[in-house]
Design a protein around this motif. Sequence first.
Motif, short mmCIF file in Angstrom:
data_model
loop_
_atom_site.label_atom_id
_atom_site.label_comp_id
_atom_site.label_asym_id
_atom_site.label_seq_id
_atom_site.Cartn_x
_atom_site.Cartn_y
_atom_site.Cartn_z
N GLY A 145 -46.74 -113.54 -70.01
CA GLY A 145 -47.65 -114.35 -70.82
C GLY A 145 -47.14 -114.76 -72.18
N GLY A 146 -45.84 -114.76 -72.38
CA GLY A 146 -45.30 -115.14 -73.68
C GLY A 146 -44.09 -116.04 -73.55
N ILE A 147 -43.64 -116.57 -74.69
CA ILE A 147 -42.40 -117.34 -74.73
C ILE A 147 -41.51 -116.77 -75.84
N HIS A 148 -40.22 -116.84 -75.59
CA HIS A 148 -39.25 -116.34 -76.57
C HIS A 148 -39.23 -117.22 -77.81
N ALA A 149 -39.22 -118.52 -77.62
CA ALA A 149 -39.35 -119.53 -78.69
C ALA A 149 -38.10 -119.73 -79.54
N ASP A 150 -37.01 -119.01 -79.23
CA ASP A 150 -35.78 -119.21 -80.00
C ASP A 150 -34.57 -118.92 -79.10
N PHE A 151 -34.61 -119.45 -77.89
CA PHE A 151 -33.56 -119.16 -76.92
C PHE A 151 -32.35 -120.04 -77.19
N LYS A 152 -31.19 -119.40 -77.45
CA LYS A 152 -29.95 -120.10 -77.77
C LYS A 152 -28.79 -119.13 -77.54
N PRO A 153 -27.54 -119.60 -77.54
CA PRO A 153 -26.41 -118.70 -77.25
C PRO A 153 -26.31 -117.48 -78.15
N LEU A 154 -26.71 -117.58 -79.41
CA LEU A 154 -26.67 -116.42 -80.30
C LEU A 154 -27.65 -115.33 -79.88
N ASN A 155 -28.71 -115.72 -79.17
CA ASN A 155 -29.76 -114.77 -78.81
C ASN A 155 -29.68 -114.33 -77.35
#
Length: 226
Positions: free
Chosen positions: A197-207
């Motif tokens: 029920g959530g979203i990460h909201a900052d998904f990118k190669p650094l994360n």
Amino acid sequence: ECSRAMRTALCLLNRFEVDGGPLLHRSATAAVAAATDHGDPEAKPVPRVALKAMRGVEQVRAELEGRAGLDPRYVIAIKAVYADEEAVDAGAWDTVVSAAAGLEGIVLERVPGLSSSIQAHLFKPDARQPKQAGGLVRQPTLSSLTPQHCFILVLELADRSLFHTIGHDQIAGKDWPAIRHIASDLGLALDHVHSEGGIHADFKPLNAVGERDSWKIIDFDVFCKV
């Protein structure tokens, strides 16, 4: 025994020996350093951890709540949260304790003078500041010397980030089995976050980080429920 006592006294929180050299990551709200954990003298090999110094209680809350109910196969787990006893009031600490309720085995502790210790161990001017022409070290600004980071999150230390892998391993457009493996692991990890029920909201190669043969997600400080 004497050697161990001397080393412990020189460590952050009397246990974390912070690596020299550049930080693993630094942003407006957080800084991350690799460290060796000497907390258990019997541990072989000595554990390696990531220390994430943070400023705001809301970011710490998001990091904790974002991992609640998630399988450690998909996300890097938080082992402990330490807070500066003077800088973090009772209300903010209650927020941290409440957010950590869904995580098993996590250590929560308030420590006097933690902000100053973070400043001394993570933000050493000689090691962390970029150099000017001629090799001279820039003098740290007043804001960089102000002890504003009043939380430390202790996390598992992964082997590498996807950002580093893309830049150094030359897999892009070439190593299709590796690309498929990374994409599959991270797709499953994101799907697992969404299923809760959530979203990460900052998904990118650094994360996204690799730990042995699996890939996981880190950095939940802007996670939100949907």
